[in-house]
Design an enzyme around this catalytic site. Structure first.
Site, short mmCIF file in Angstrom:
data_model
loop_
_atom_site.label_atom_id
_atom_site.label_comp_id
_atom_site.label_asym_id
_atom_site.label_seq_id
_atom_site.Cartn_x
_atom_site.Cartn_y
_atom_site.Cartn_z
N PRO A 96 0.83 -1.20 0.00
CA PRO A 96 0.00 0.00 0.00
C PRO A 96 0.87 1.26 0.00
O PRO A 96 1.95 1.27 0.59
CB PRO A 96 -0.81 -0.11 1.29
CG PRO A 96 -0.05 -1.06 2.15
CD PRO A 96 0.72 -1.97 1.23
N ASP A 147 14.77 3.46 5.07
CA ASP A 147 13.96 2.65 4.14
C ASP A 147 14.82 2.03 3.05
O ASP A 147 14.77 0.81 2.83
CB ASP A 147 12.87 3.52 3.48
CG ASP A 147 11.65 3.70 4.36
OD1 ASP A 147 11.80 3.56 5.58
OD2 ASP A 147 10.56 3.97 3.82
O1 PMV Z 1 8.18 6.11 5.22
P1 PMV Z 1 7.72 5.62 6.54
O2 PMV Z 1 6.32 5.89 6.84
O3 PMV Z 1 8.17 4.21 6.82
O4 PMV Z 1 8.47 6.47 7.67
C1 PMV Z 1 9.74 6.90 7.57
C2 PMV Z 1 10.35 6.96 8.92
C3 PMV Z 1 10.68 8.35 9.41
O5 PMV Z 1 11.59 8.14 10.48
C4 PMV Z 1 9.44 9.03 9.93
C5 PMV Z 1 11.34 9.21 8.36
C6 PMV Z 1 12.70 8.75 7.94
O6 PMV Z 1 13.17 9.22 6.88
O7 PMV Z 1 13.35 7.97 8.63
#
Ligand code: PMV
Length: 309
Positions: A96, A147
């Site tokens: 998603p 990520d």
């Molecule tokens: O992209 P997400 O929803 O998995 O969130 C990223 C995690 C944060 O710590 C909020 C932002 C980051 O760049 O690490």
């Protein structure tokens, strides 16, 4: 024809504070992934189709900041391919969008893999991660890099911004359920909102980030030492800090509470918050009941995953 895939991810501990240099823990979620297929095409140029987002565009006409075009251009640049090859890329994603499962980074990594393999020079996880990081900056200005790292390396990581990738040692397996609140929340605005609050009161927010950083350190040693029973309270403590950071959402809290009531050892939001997913720590005895409770409390869907040594 060349096909390559990349998993999604969940952040177990440390989101948001990780943007400010504290550690965070993330694991790949192999049950939901992105598959990219590359085929040669008769007509010139690169064509990109994505069923999930409805994109159907040619590379030549895509704007410079279009994430799909940007990762393709970055990959071609990395491979020193000056002229656009005649290719079609089809992106199929089970992840998603805007749910904190890293769909943007997973699409980018899968594109780098498929394209570089198709063109005969598969790129290393390190390069996959670095190219994807550049595109993550288009999604939101100040990504920590967690990520692209966890997705490109495909293994649990204890991540520190700007430091070499550290593999998370997992002593004993543990199970998580990932519940989707159904509230779509883009990462960029959530990160920006935290930055604005931090700018207005750095002392308070730095203290909160320190608190989260300590939770992450405890969690990393609990995971390494097979002390799974310590993780539930640590998840709850991290969630409490995220509420104080202002990134939770009533729908997330409903799911988190439902999971705890149904026997989860701990639960928290995962990712940017303000919607998206939550995670709950379960075991063989509680998994089914917690999954039912999450669905009854309004989860749009529930994924199960196991973190293994
Ligand atoms: O992209 P997400 O929803 O998995 O969130 C990223 C995690 C944060 O710590 C909020 C932002 C980051 O760049 O690490």
């Amino acid at each position: 024809m060349t096909a390559a895939s990349a998993p999604g991810k969940v952040i177990l501990f440390g989101e948001h504070a990780v943007v400010y240099g504290r550690p965070a823990i993330a694991v790949p979620v192999g049950q939901a992934q992105v598959v990219v297929t590359v085929t040669d095409r008769q007509a010139g140029g690169v064509r990109i189709r994505s069923a999930a987002t409805g994109y159907d565009l040619s590379l030549a006409s895509a704007p410079g900041d279009h994430p799909l075009a940007a990762i393709i251009r970055a990959t071609l640049g990395e491979l020193s391919i000056p002229d656009e090859p005649a290719l079609e890329l089809i992106v199929e994603s089970e992840l998603p969008v805007g749910a904190g499962l890293g769909s943007g980074a997973a699409v980018s990594v899968a594109i780098v893999r498929a394209l570089s393999e198709h063109l005969g020079t598969p790129l290393s996880p390190e390069r996959q991660s670095a190219l994807t990081f550049e595109v993550e900056k288009l999604h939101h200005g100040t990504p920590s890099g967690i990520d692209n790292t966890v997705i490109a390396y495909g293994q649990p990581v204890l991540f520190r911004r700007g430091q070499p990738v550290e593999r998370l040692i997992v002593g004993a397996p543990f199970r998580l359920l990932i519940g989707d609140s159904g509230v779509v929340s883009a990462t960029g605005p959530a990160v920006t909102a935290v930055r604005q609050r931090w700018q207005a009161d750095q002392t308070r927010y730095e203290a909160l980030f320190d608190e989260i950083g300590q939770i992450v350190e405890h969690a990393a040693s609990a995971i390494a030492n097979s002390a799974v029973e310590l993780l539930g309270p640590l998840l709850d403590a991290n969630q409490a800090a995220l509420i104080r950071l202002g990134v939770s959402h009533p729908r997330l809290e409903t799911l988190i509470e439902a999971a705890r009531q149904a026997g989860a050892a701990g639960a928290k939001l995962s990712g940017a918050g303000a919607g998206g997913n939550m995670i709950a720590l379960v075991n063989a005895d509680t998994a089914n009941g917690v999954e039912r409770a999450l669905l009854a409390a309004g989860a749009h869907h529930v994924l199960a995953t196991e973190v293994t040594p």
